[in-house]
Design an enzyme around this catalytic site. Structure first.
Site, short mmCIF file in Angstrom:
data_model
loop_
_atom_site.label_atom_id
_atom_site.label_comp_id
_atom_site.label_asym_id
_atom_site.label_seq_id
_atom_site.Cartn_x
_atom_site.Cartn_y
_atom_site.Cartn_z
N HIS A 199 75.21 19.37 55.32
CA HIS A 199 75.26 19.32 53.85
C HIS A 199 76.46 18.58 53.30
CE1 HIS A 199 71.85 22.03 52.86
NE2 HIS A 199 72.10 22.52 54.07
N LYS A 386 81.30 20.95 38.25
CA LYS A 386 81.11 21.01 39.71
C LYS A 386 82.39 21.58 40.30
CE LYS A 386 80.30 16.48 39.53
NZ LYS A 386 79.05 16.47 40.29
N ARG A 387 82.38 21.98 41.56
CA ARG A 387 83.60 22.46 42.19
C ARG A 387 84.71 21.41 42.04
NH1 ARG A 387 83.27 22.39 47.36
NH2 ARG A 387 81.35 21.19 47.21
N LYS A 392 85.54 14.49 44.41
CA LYS A 392 84.66 14.42 43.24
C LYS A 392 85.34 13.71 42.06
CE LYS A 392 82.05 18.63 44.45
NZ LYS A 392 80.60 18.37 44.26
N THR A 494 73.43 18.11 43.21
CA THR A 494 72.22 18.62 42.55
C THR A 494 72.49 18.79 41.06
OG1 THR A 494 72.90 20.87 43.12
CG2 THR A 494 71.27 19.83 44.55
N LYS A 498 69.95 18.33 37.79
CA LYS A 498 69.77 19.31 36.70
C LYS A 498 70.02 18.66 35.35
CE LYS A 498 71.90 22.75 39.73
NZ LYS A 498 73.20 23.43 39.97
C1 LIG Z 1 74.28 22.87 40.62
C2 LIG Z 1 75.50 23.65 40.77
C3 LIG Z 1 76.51 23.18 41.61
C4 LIG Z 1 76.42 21.87 42.35
O1 LIG Z 1 76.94 20.86 41.50
P1 LIG Z 1 77.22 19.38 42.04
O2 LIG Z 1 77.47 18.59 40.78
O3 LIG Z 1 75.99 18.93 42.74
O4 LIG Z 1 78.42 19.46 42.90
C5 LIG Z 1 77.66 23.94 41.76
N1 LIG Z 1 77.81 25.12 41.12
C6 LIG Z 1 76.86 25.59 40.28
C7 LIG Z 1 77.09 26.89 39.58
C8 LIG Z 1 75.68 24.88 40.08
O5 LIG Z 1 74.74 25.38 39.24
#
Ligand SMILES: *Cc1c(COP(=O)(O)O)cnc(C)c1O
Length: 650
Positions: A199, A386-387, A392, A494, A498
């Site tokens: 991943h 995101k984290r 990033k 992801t 979204k």
């Molecule tokens: C979708 C999601 C992530 C993943 O986000 P990325 O932008 O793909 O790193 C992380 N945390 C939460 C709470 C999410 O809903």
């Protein structure tokens, strides 16, 4: 299967513009979805401890069908409540010590592992849930078939990242020590029934264990891993006698056990999570392996559960879509493409714009209540959620905001469309530079949001405690989706999917699934900037990049550097700046923020200009929604079923 943690990843609060971690009591609310199943408890040995593993089952229903899956979470408990002998001798605390040592295993998700105790606890957690899961699987199979020799014909064990990778030696142990099968037969079966998804290529997720520590906790498992490694080495020296083989492919080397190597060797299939990442997994990360086993490697692009992220989180948009194209898309996300014929329909585009505004107003209220910041609904909502991780590149976003701020300070009439920059991110509690970046964002926000000179033009908002619940409010309100990782580093993402399905336009690098988003929507409906993955990889390998030159020669970068180094709200970020200029625990600016800065700035400007034409913007938005169907997890799961698990035709 996983662990039934008492506390999840911390609840984030910010105090004096610094992240603080507090316990996350998720069970308070979610407990009601779990059903304890004592009848299926397992006894597990972790080191010299005997542990009773109790399953807590969460039933996950399909949408409008009869399917129910079981997410089984194991709780670690002590078979012995108290040591009566110690208690009666007055040793009260000691009498309960064993029990506490056992229960700590399912106490907390991702405990800090910077020290030996932390590493031992993590290894105990992994072995605990893997062993309970495999024993229970073997027991059920044996009860039904009276043998384990056909196990591979009935089950697939899929390993996500290396955390559950002990399934390989644990299955070997169960098959050989508990059910009397021989080594070769057991190993052949495992290669047919175990599959592995990588991943991320970040080194912290490619776990390795110091061999003496490992063997002192799990001696039999260590012995089995050594046996797998030894046989692999023998095969290599037999078949590749004349070739120089990269030592890095062996499971055991340099005093460490490399779990990803074991997974690649012992799995039937290995996959990455976007087409770019699958290529990197095959041709960079596991290059030597792919020359030996080319057919093992494949890719399945991630997907999202869009019935949550679109239908549940964004009811107004779902209603509009249903009115235009009917409700078939609730079961078949590809039908979202029926929206595309409306891309020049002004009344549809106006409706789309009004729905976005409604979602922005809902978020504005949340921001008012939680941050006490007043946000302009006409500003462009630019979101990076995101984290927090250096790869990033939240810092690239910050550099751009500082650039806009300094431009406005020089010229309050500079033609900048009002913008609201929203961040949400947790930093791992031991990740110092990431926490500095959070502090920088918070301090920059305090400064900018209270500066009369920039009034309604610029706002910077940090939403604390990023989580799914917060995302459900945030994501429907996004207009520009910031996906700006250094190309080659984000496996898929992801969050990008979204936001896309909620009508946001991606502004990002050619990284992870952004590459496929671009292929779906076309060049005109996404904003792409920066180096490509091969360019970044080549520059990184050459070791020749010097960000100091960029800071000296680029006027924008030098004024950003000066601005931060003189302190923000009297707070200094010396180590963060060191990480950018001369290096702090790694090469200077290793994610090439300074290299991509001008391209990013120009692309942000282009997005801002495009936004002024509201119909054009909403056409882009609609085209994004209409092409988001591919990113449904329904499609991903079908691909796993067919290509990874070799499921029979349905
Ligand atoms: C979708 C999601 C992530 C993943 O986000 P990325 O932008 O793909 O790193 C992380 N945390 C939460 C709470 C999410 O809903």
């Amino acid at each position: 299967m996983s662990i039934c943690y008492e506390y999840g990843v911390f609840r984030q609060v910010t105090h004096n513009n610094v992240q603080k971690e507090e316990p996350d009591l998720w069970m308070d609310l979610a407990d009601c979805w779990l059903s304890e199943n004592h009848d299926e408890s397992e006894v597990v040995m972790v080191g010299d401890k005997t542990i009773l593993a109790i399953p807590h089952d969460m039933y996950v229903t399909g949408y409008d069908n009869w399917g129910i899956n079981n997410l089984r979470l194991w709780e670690a408990t002590s078979p012995k409540i108290i040591d009566m002998e110690l208690f009666s001798r007055g040793k009260y605390l000691e009498s309960m010590e064993d029990r506490h040592h056992i229960e700590v295993i399912s106490k907390i998700l991702y405990p800090e592992d910077a020290h030996l105790e932390g590493k031992i606890l993590r290894l105990s957690q992994q072995y605990f849930f893997v062993s309970a899961s495999m024993k229970s699987m073997a027991r059920k199979h044996y009860a039904k078939y009276g043998t384990l020799s056909n196990l591979h014909e009935k089950v697939i064990v899929h390993v996500n990242d290396t955390h559950p990778s002990l399934v390989v030696p644990e299955l070997m142990r169960i098959l050989m020590d508990e059910y009397d099968l021989d080594w070769d037969y057991s190993f052949d079966m495992i290669k047919k029934m175990v599959t592995y998804t990588n991943h991320t290529i970040m080194p912290e997720a490619l776990e390795k264990w110091e061999i003496t520590m490992f063997n002192s906790l799990l001696p039999r498992i260590g012995e089995i891993i050594a046996g797998i490694d030894e046989r692999f080495r023998r095969r290599i020296s037999k078949y590749y006698r004349d070739q120089i083989i990269d030592e890095g492919i062996y499971i055991i080397n340099n005093g460490y056990i490399h779990m990803a190597n074991m997974m690649v060797l012992c799995s039937g299939k290995v996959n990455g999570v976007s087409s770019l990442h699958a290529d990197i997994v095959k041709n960079q990360l596991f290059k030597s392996f792919s020359q030996i086993f080319p057919a093992k490697f494949t890719g399945v692009t991630n997907g999202i559960s869009y019935r949550r992220w679109l239908c549940q989180a964004n009811a107004p948009l779902t209603r509009m879509i249903s009115e235009l194209i009917g409700t078939g898309f609730l079961k078949d996300a590809e039908l979202l493409s029926d929206l595309l014929p409306y891309q020049d329909n002004e009344s549809v585009l106006t409706m789309l714009s009004e729905i976005k505004r409604g979602n922005k107003l809902r978020l504005i209220e949340y921001i008012k209540n939680n941050n006490d910041i007043t946000v302009n609904p006409d500003s462009i909502f630019t979101v990076q959620a995101k984290r927090l991780h250096e790869y990033k590149r939240q810092l690239l976003n910050v550099f751009h905001i500082i650039d806009l701020y300094l431009t406005l300070k020089d010229n309050p009439n500079a033609p900048i469309h009002p913008r609201t920059f929203i961040f949400s991110a947790k930093a791992a509690s031991g990740y110092y530079i990431a926490k500095q970046i959070i502090s920088l964002i918070l301090n920059l926000g305090s400064l900018i949001n209270n500066d009369k000179d920039v009034k309604d033009i610029l706002k910077v908002v940090f939403l604390e405690n990023y989580s799914v619940s917060l995302s459900e409010i945030l994501i429907p309100a996004v207009e520009i989706s910031e996906q700006i990782s250094l190309a080659g580093k984000e496996a898929s993402g992801t969050g990008n999917m979204k936001m896309m399905i909620n009508g946001a336009v991606t502004l990002g690098t050619l990284d992870g699934a952004n590459v496929e988003i671009k292929e779906k929507v076309g060049d005109d409906n996404i904003f792409i900037f920066g180096m490509k993955a091969e360019e970044a990889e080549a520059l990184s390998k050459s070791g020749s990049y010097n960000p100091l030159t960029a800071f000296l020669e680029d006027k924008d970068l030098s004024r950003i550097l000066e601005f931060i180094s003189t302190g923000i709200n009297g707070v200094f970020f010396n180590d963060l700046l060191t990480s950018m200029t001369t290096g702090f625990n790694g090469p200077a600016d290793q994610y090439f923020i300074t290299k991509d800065f001008q391209s990013y700035k120009a692309t942000e400007k282009m997005a801002e200009e495009t936004y002024k034409d509201i119909l054009k913007w909403n056409k882009m938005s609609l085209i994004n929604i209409g092409n988001a169907g591919f990113f449904s997890a329904d499609r991903s799961v079908k691909e796993y079923y067919k290509n990874i698990w070799n499921g029979p035709n349905l």
